[in-house]
Design a protein around this motif. Sequence first.
Motif, mmCIF file in Angstrom:
data_model
loop_
_atom_site.group_PDB
_atom_site.id
_atom_site.type_symbol
_atom_site.label_atom_id
_atom_site.label_comp_id
_atom_site.label_asym_id
_atom_site.label_seq_id
_atom_site.Cartn_x
_atom_site.Cartn_y
_atom_site.Cartn_z
ATOM 1 N N LEU A 212 86.862 -13.837 51.171
ATOM 2 C CA LEU A 212 86.652 -12.911 50.063
ATOM 3 C C LEU A 212 85.223 -12.973 49.520
ATOM 4 O O LEU A 212 84.611 -11.938 49.235
ATOM 5 C CB LEU A 212 87.651 -13.193 48.935
ATOM 6 N N ASP A 213 84.674 -14.170 49.371
ATOM 7 C CA ASP A 213 83.325 -14.310 48.818
ATOM 8 C C ASP A 213 82.290 -13.580 49.677
ATOM 9 O O ASP A 213 81.376 -12.927 49.153
ATOM 10 C CB ASP A 213 82.945 -15.787 48.691
ATOM 11 N N ALA A 214 82.437 -13.709 50.993
ATOM 12 C CA ALA A 214 81.501 -13.036 51.903
ATOM 13 C C ALA A 214 81.627 -11.519 51.775
ATOM 14 O O ALA A 214 80.619 -10.794 51.820
ATOM 15 C CB ALA A 214 81.775 -13.463 53.343
ATOM 16 N N LEU A 215 82.831 -11.051 51.602
ATOM 17 C CA LEU A 215 83.082 -9.626 51.453
ATOM 18 C C LEU A 215 82.455 -9.100 50.162
ATOM 19 O O LEU A 215 81.790 -8.058 50.152
ATOM 20 C CB LEU A 215 84.597 -9.362 51.447
ATOM 21 N N VAL A 216 82.672 -9.828 49.087
ATOM 22 C CA VAL A 216 82.119 -9.441 47.783
ATOM 23 C C VAL A 216 80.594 -9.414 47.828
ATOM 24 O O VAL A 216 79.947 -8.486 47.314
ATOM 25 C CB VAL A 216 82.602 -10.412 46.685
ATOM 26 N N THR A 217 80.005 -10.423 48.458
ATOM 27 C CA THR A 217 78.546 -10.505 48.542
ATOM 28 C C THR A 217 77.973 -9.364 49.373
ATOM 29 O O THR A 217 76.978 -8.740 48.991
ATOM 30 C CB THR A 217 78.127 -11.853 49.156
ATOM 31 N N ARG A 218 78.593 -9.084 50.505
ATOM 32 C CA ARG A 218 78.087 -8.045 51.402
ATOM 33 C C ARG A 218 78.058 -6.672 50.731
ATOM 34 O O ARG A 218 77.074 -5.940 50.838
ATOM 35 C CB ARG A 218 78.946 -7.990 52.674
ATOM 36 N N TYR A 219 79.139 -6.333 50.040
ATOM 37 C CA TYR A 219 79.245 -4.987 49.474
ATOM 38 C C TYR A 219 79.024 -4.938 47.959
ATOM 39 O O TYR A 219 79.251 -3.901 47.337
ATOM 40 C CB TYR A 219 80.606 -4.392 49.843
ATOM 41 N N LYS A 220 78.601 -6.077 47.391
ATOM 42 C CA LYS A 220 78.311 -6.143 45.958
ATOM 43 C C LYS A 220 79.475 -5.590 45.125
ATOM 44 O O LYS A 220 79.304 -4.717 44.264
ATOM 45 C CB LYS A 220 77.019 -5.385 45.636
ATOM 46 N N LEU A 221 80.666 -6.113 45.430
ATOM 47 C CA LEU A 221 81.873 -5.657 44.740
ATOM 48 C C LEU A 221 82.006 -6.369 43.398
ATOM 49 O O LEU A 221 81.957 -7.601 43.324
ATOM 50 C CB LEU A 221 83.105 -5.950 45.603
ATOM 51 N N LYS A 222 82.177 -5.614 42.343
ATOM 52 C CA LYS A 222 82.366 -6.202 41.020
ATOM 53 C C LYS A 222 83.806 -6.662 40.831
ATOM 54 O O LYS A 222 84.074 -7.696 40.216
ATOM 55 C CB LYS A 222 81.978 -5.189 39.944
ATOM 56 N N THR A 223 84.727 -5.875 41.351
ATOM 57 C CA THR A 223 86.146 -6.228 41.343
ATOM 58 C C THR A 223 86.723 -5.910 42.718
ATOM 59 O O THR A 223 86.170 -5.079 43.450
ATOM 60 C CB THR A 223 86.928 -5.448 40.267
ATOM 61 N N VAL A 224 87.815 -6.557 43.059
ATOM 62 C CA VAL A 224 88.465 -6.313 44.348
ATOM 63 C C VAL A 224 89.909 -5.919 44.099
ATOM 64 O O VAL A 224 90.712 -6.732 43.621
ATOM 65 C CB VAL A 224 88.402 -7.561 45.257
ATOM 66 N N ASP A 225 90.233 -4.693 44.411
ATOM 67 C CA ASP A 225 91.592 -4.202 44.254
ATOM 68 C C ASP A 225 92.516 -4.926 45.229
ATOM 69 O O ASP A 225 92.100 -5.336 46.312
ATOM 70 C CB ASP A 225 91.629 -2.689 44.516
ATOM 71 N N ALA A 226 93.774 -5.075 44.859
ATOM 72 C CA ALA A 226 94.742 -5.736 45.746
ATOM 73 C C ALA A 226 95.068 -4.866 46.952
ATOM 74 O O ALA A 226 95.533 -5.364 47.990
ATOM 75 C CB ALA A 226 96.012 -6.070 44.971
ATOM 76 N N ASP A 227 94.829 -3.569 46.837
ATOM 77 C CA ASP A 227 95.128 -2.615 47.906
ATOM 78 C C ASP A 227 93.895 -2.473 48.804
ATOM 79 O O ASP A 227 92.832 -2.042 48.357
ATOM 80 C CB ASP A 227 95.499 -1.265 47.300
ATOM 81 N N ALA A 228 94.049 -2.849 50.078
ATOM 82 C CA ALA A 228 92.926 -2.795 51.014
ATOM 83 C C ALA A 228 92.396 -1.374 51.175
ATOM 84 O O ALA A 228 91.193 -1.171 51.383
ATOM 85 C CB ALA A 228 93.349 -3.355 52.372
ATOM 86 N N TYR A 229 93.258 -0.396 51.081
ATOM 87 C CA TYR A 229 92.833 1.005 51.204
ATOM 88 C C TYR A 229 91.830 1.351 50.109
ATOM 89 O O TYR A 229 90.817 2.012 50.367
ATOM 90 C CB TYR A 229 94.050 1.925 51.134
ATOM 91 N N GLU A 230 92.109 0.903 48.896
ATOM 92 C CA GLU A 230 91.213 1.182 47.781
ATOM 93 C C GLU A 230 89.883 0.445 47.949
ATOM 94 O O GLU A 230 88.826 0.967 47.599
ATOM 95 C CB GLU A 230 91.877 0.779 46.463
ATOM 96 N N VAL A 231 89.944 -0.756 48.493
ATOM 97 C CA VAL A 231 88.706 -1.516 48.736
ATOM 98 C C VAL A 231 87.864 -0.807 49.790
ATOM 99 O O VAL A 231 86.638 -0.700 49.661
ATOM 100 C CB VAL A 231 89.023 -2.959 49.178
ATOM 101 N N LEU A 232 88.509 -0.312 50.841
ATOM 102 C CA LEU A 232 87.785 0.410 51.888
ATOM 103 C C LEU A 232 87.152 1.676 51.317
ATOM 104 O O LEU A 232 86.043 2.060 51.713
ATOM 105 C CB LEU A 232 88.730 0.772 53.042
ATOM 106 N N LYS A 233 87.836 2.297 50.396
ATOM 107 C CA LYS A 233 87.294 3.492 49.750
ATOM 108 C C LYS A 233 86.027 3.149 48.968
ATOM 109 O O LYS A 233 85.033 3.885 49.008
ATOM 110 C CB LYS A 233 88.346 4.094 48.822
#
Length: 331
Positions: A212-233
Amino acid sequence: MSVQWYPGHMNKARREIEEVMTQVDIVIEVLDARIPDSSQNPMLNTLRGEVPVLRLLNKKDLADKTRLNLWLDHWRGSETVLAHPFSTQDKADVNKVSQWVAQMVPHRGTAEKPIRAMIAGIPNVGKSSLMNALLGRRVAKVGNEPAVTKAQQKLKVTNGFQLLDTPGILWPKIENPDASYRLAVTGAVRDTAIDYEDVALVGLKFFMADYLDALVTRYKLKTVDADAYEVLKVIGSKRGALRSGGKVDMHKAAEVFLSDVRTGAIGPYVMETPEMIAREEILVEEAKALKEAKRLAKLAAAVPQRQQQQNREYRHDQSQPQQTDKQDDNQ
């Protein structure tokens, strides 16, 4: 996920491997370090028998070292398996291959008795790159699409070391659906054979759970939705995968994400551990047993209509009183 990936040249490759296996001293199996188990070909394990195998876990620079070490520990101690992290771009690794092969086949290695090594592996793991690196020249076509190598080649590395290349082969059916997706996420399956969005969501769920940390860092995500579809969006919107009107193009978003996964832009990772694979194998065997039980039950219940009719006729005949012919005494 259903993937059709057993074309004629792969069927031919299987026959070729069967024919030459008795002539080789060692198998050099190139694996994808990110999926050490899923990139193994169980058919090859069956065909090689007791022939020793050197497993080169290629693309080590893209792999999580901690998890990769779990696999090295898992195989350590086997008399017929030697495994090493590897990169075709690392000259030191390439130079060690001859040493590792000699370690597994100490009784050969002279001009009179050269070590005969078969290079094998599923498509897109780096077999051709390994051959070119070992020989110091371009003798095998290299591509980022699966199944580039389609013809068998016999090549001389040194007087005491020969290579026998085999086409990349995949087995006709992958019984573990999770392995199918891992192969698709890392790019072993042609992109035309998969649903991009479907595979991207599987890969995204994995990163959300394990990296998760690598994912957040790569895309500069402030929050991560539990739904992968929403994260991909969200990833799609951040990376410009937009249609007119600002709507996210989910197919393009999936392409962006899978490209980052395959090139290591998100960071190093390994998608499986020995413990996880052991659990999946149990589930696969249970599923196979259940499927077989259902098949047998269906066969038992599916009595042919003709036989059913014959049974009814037989029971009807048996229920009728026996009649004897009466002779006419007047004749």
